[in-house]
Enzyme design. Structure first.
Site, PDB file in Angstrom:
ATOM      1  N   ASN A   1     -10.305   0.501   1.145  1.00  0.00           N
ATOM      2  CA  ASN A   1      -8.853   0.492   0.975  1.00  0.00           C
ATOM      3  C   ASN A   1      -8.521  -0.132  -0.383  1.00  0.00           C
ATOM      4  O   ASN A   1      -8.708  -1.333  -0.580  1.00  0.00           O
ATOM      5  CB  ASN A   1      -8.239  -0.320   2.121  1.00  0.00           C
TER       6      ASN A   1
ATOM      7  N   CYS B   1       0.807  -1.230   0.000  1.00  0.00           N
ATOM      8  CA  CYS B   1       0.000   0.000   0.000  1.00  0.00           C
ATOM      9  C   CYS B   1       0.839   1.279   0.000  1.00  0.00           C
ATOM     10  O   CYS B   1       0.328   2.346  -0.318  1.00  0.00           O
ATOM     11  CB  CYS B   1      -0.955   0.001   1.189  1.00  0.00           C
TER      12      CYS B   1
ATOM     13  N   HIS C   1      -2.797   7.234   3.354  1.00  0.00           N
ATOM     14  CA  HIS C   1      -3.322   5.965   2.844  1.00  0.00           C
ATOM     15  C   HIS C   1      -4.691   5.716   3.490  1.00  0.00           C
ATOM     16  O   HIS C   1      -4.865   5.897   4.696  1.00  0.00           O
ATOM     17  CB  HIS C   1      -2.347   4.837   3.191  1.00  0.00           C
TER      18      HIS C   1
HETATM   19  N1  COA Z   1     -18.313  -7.334  11.790  1.00  0.00           N
HETATM   20  C1  COA Z   1     -18.617  -7.559  13.071  1.00  0.00           C
HETATM   21  N2  COA Z   1     -17.702  -7.921  13.983  1.00  0.00           N
HETATM   22  C2  COA Z   1     -16.440  -8.053  13.555  1.00  0.00           C
HETATM   23  C3  COA Z   1     -16.054  -7.829  12.223  1.00  0.00           C
HETATM   24  C4  COA Z   1     -17.062  -7.473  11.315  1.00  0.00           C
HETATM   25  N3  COA Z   1     -16.811  -7.234  10.012  1.00  0.00           N
HETATM   26  N4  COA Z   1     -14.728  -8.028  12.111  1.00  0.00           N
HETATM   27  C5  COA Z   1     -14.274  -8.368  13.330  1.00  0.00           C
HETATM   28  N5  COA Z   1     -15.308  -8.381  14.204  1.00  0.00           N
HETATM   29  C6  COA Z   1     -15.304  -8.699  15.626  1.00  0.00           C
HETATM   30  C7  COA Z   1     -14.107  -9.492  16.064  1.00  0.00           C
HETATM   31  O1  COA Z   1     -14.308 -10.848  15.794  1.00  0.00           O
HETATM   32  C8  COA Z   1     -14.079  -9.195  17.542  1.00  0.00           C
HETATM   33  O2  COA Z   1     -15.014 -10.000  18.176  1.00  0.00           O
HETATM   34  P1  COA Z   1     -14.667 -10.669  19.600  1.00  0.00           P
HETATM   35  O3  COA Z   1     -14.437  -9.498  20.512  1.00  0.00           O
HETATM   36  O4  COA Z   1     -15.897 -11.457  19.890  1.00  0.00           O
HETATM   37  O5  COA Z   1     -13.442 -11.481  19.366  1.00  0.00           O
HETATM   38  C9  COA Z   1     -14.577  -7.755  17.616  1.00  0.00           C
HETATM   39  O6  COA Z   1     -15.244  -7.497  16.371  1.00  0.00           O
HETATM   40  C10 COA Z   1     -13.511  -6.730  17.832  1.00  0.00           C
HETATM   41  O7  COA Z   1     -12.455  -7.027  16.941  1.00  0.00           O
HETATM   42  P2  COA Z   1     -11.195  -6.128  16.853  1.00  0.00           P
HETATM   43  O8  COA Z   1     -10.172  -6.852  16.019  1.00  0.00           O
HETATM   44  O9  COA Z   1     -10.813  -5.656  18.223  1.00  0.00           O
HETATM   45  O10 COA Z   1     -11.758  -4.891  16.068  1.00  0.00           O
HETATM   46  P3  COA Z   1     -10.993  -3.586  15.691  1.00  0.00           P
HETATM   47  O11 COA Z   1     -11.676  -2.454  16.302  1.00  0.00           O
HETATM   48  O12 COA Z   1      -9.503  -3.736  15.880  1.00  0.00           O
HETATM   49  O13 COA Z   1     -11.249  -3.519  14.120  1.00  0.00           O
HETATM   50  C11 COA Z   1     -10.104  -3.907  12.056  1.00  0.00           C
HETATM   51  C12 COA Z   1     -10.776  -4.560  13.275  1.00  0.00           C
HETATM   52  C13 COA Z   1      -9.600  -5.019  11.154  1.00  0.00           C
HETATM   53  C14 COA Z   1     -11.157  -3.108  11.322  1.00  0.00           C
HETATM   54  C15 COA Z   1      -8.948  -3.000  12.540  1.00  0.00           C
HETATM   55  O14 COA Z   1      -8.121  -3.692  13.431  1.00  0.00           O
HETATM   56  C16 COA Z   1      -8.113  -2.472  11.404  1.00  0.00           C
HETATM   57  O15 COA Z   1      -8.577  -1.721  10.576  1.00  0.00           O
HETATM   58  N6  COA Z   1      -6.795  -2.841  11.357  1.00  0.00           N
HETATM   59  C17 COA Z   1      -5.909  -2.407  10.303  1.00  0.00           C
HETATM   60  C18 COA Z   1      -6.116  -3.253   9.070  1.00  0.00           C
HETATM   61  C19 COA Z   1      -5.570  -2.611   7.820  1.00  0.00           C
HETATM   62  O16 COA Z   1      -5.606  -1.434   7.658  1.00  0.00           O
HETATM   63  N7  COA Z   1      -5.083  -3.448   6.904  1.00  0.00           N
HETATM   64  C20 COA Z   1      -4.584  -3.004   5.642  1.00  0.00           C
HETATM   65  C21 COA Z   1      -3.302  -2.259   5.779  1.00  0.00           C
HETATM   66  S1  COA Z   1      -2.736  -1.618   4.291  1.00  0.00           S
END
Ligand code: COA
Length: 331
Positions: free
Chosen positions: A288, A112, A258
């Protein structure tokens, strides 16, 4: 100082819109969860066009907006981490589709962060007077690498392409880039080679990645680890590049980060102490699109007449690798 002048921009977005609501039909999620956790409402998915065709469309628009023809392009540098072919590279495919001359056609992959890297390479070619006019492109079809049963990752990504035609200028230019190869496990997508090769004896290193069957072919991500890295790395890269230039971040006119997650952007902005009104985002509509995010933002701003000569612009990004980078240039 040898800088860059962006003389034309272009973008291509697939027609099909995948709304958050559509995801609720096949994974356990809600529009509310996706919107509040990511800021994304919808993303485009290419149903018919391969990556290089989208990238060629964006390139044609950029060349046209520069007031040039494809024959005026002296080199093509393409960022992609979702190519359609191992070879030829995407730049060669674009060169052929847009009808450019036999110019050098180079692909790079810093995931990215790729558009910033490609622009930085272009700037150095221009500064050394090796080429006069360079087409810098980012094309991504990341949805082809997504596991649509993985609710944490599948909602994040969309497809699209962006391009810019750049020439040398007397304006300012600063950049800072880096990578943490030891964080590879946090975000990767493995190439699936032919495992029936009778000479294949397995790989001792990275056994956990190399030997993963089935789902191992999809994008793998530790969302929390990437999130934390992204906030720190973007703030750090901006601090470094501002340090080189002597500018305070708030002296700049525009910051284009980004477009991974609105919460990542907001947390990084807070760390950078930057006024939110200077920051451009479009992830609500596009999600993204990996390295295409930043040139797609540039093209949108250009189409809206919001880019003015002399503006000081900061691009900042991060990606698989894990990589990161920022640059400041005068538009
Ligand atoms: N819908 C509902 N619940 C979801 C979900 C979805 N689409 N995706 C994950 N969850 C759940 C998880 O399973 C977790 O449940 P649990 O507490 O029962 O285990 C809960 O939501 C919280 O998950 P968590 O990982 O703490 O959420 P978060 O606030 O960190 O958000 C991302 C998850 C992936 C959105 C976030 O971590 C993120 O954006 N990370 C960066 C990823 C990125 O940018 N990647 C590309 C880089 S170029």
């Amino acid at each position: 100082m040898s800088g860059i002048s962006i003389i034309g921009t272009g973008a291509y977005l697939p027609e099909f819109i995948a709304t958050n609501e559509m995801f609720t039909k096949f994974i356990d999620t809600t529009d509310e969860w996706i919107t509040t956790r990511t800021g994304i409402s919808e993303r485009r998915i290419s149903q018919d066009k391969p990556n290089f065709v989208m990238a060629a469309e964006a390139s044609k628009e950029a060349v046209k907006n520069a007031g040039l023809t494809a024959k005026d392009i002296d080199a093509i540098i393409v960022s992609t981490c979702s190519p359609d072919f191992f070879y030829p590279n995407t730049a060669c495919l674009i060169q052929n589709l847009i009808g450019a001359n036999d110019c050098p056609a180079i692909d790079i992959n810093t995931a990215c962060t790729g558009f910033i890297t490609a622009l930085d390479i272009a700037r150095n070619y221009l500064a050394a007077d090796i080429y006069k006019t360079i087409l810098v492109v980012a094309g991504e079809r990341l949805t082809s690498q997504i596991d649509y049963e993985d609710r944490a990752s599948c909602i994040l990504f969309g497809d699209g392409a962006g391009a810019a035609v750049v020439q040398k200028s007397n304006g300012l230019y600063y950049s800072h880039m880096g990578a943490k190869g030891d964080m590879l496990h946090d975000l990767y997508c493995k190439v699936e080679y032919n495992r029936n090769n009778p000479f294949y004896i397995g790989d001792g290193i990275l056994k956990d990645i190399i030997d993963t069957p089935q789902k191992g072919r999809y994008l793998q991500m530790d969302g929390k680890a990437v999130y934390k890295f992204a906030v720190d790395a973007m703030a750090d890269a901006v601090e470094k590049v501002c340090g080189q230039s002597g500018f305070d971040i708030n002296d700049l006119d525009l910051v284009i980060p980004h477009q991974a997650n609105l919460r990542i952007i907001q947390s990084a902005l807070k760390k950078m102490n930057v006024d939110e009104s200077k920051v451009y985002t479009n992830l609500e509509k596009h999600g993204n699109t990996s390295s295409s995010c930043i040139p797609m933002c540039l093209a949108e701003l250009d189409r809206a007449g919001r880019l003015k000569r002399g503006m000081k612009i900061c691009l900042v990004g991060f990606g698989a690798g894990l990589t990161y980078g920022a640059c400041i240039f005068e538009y």
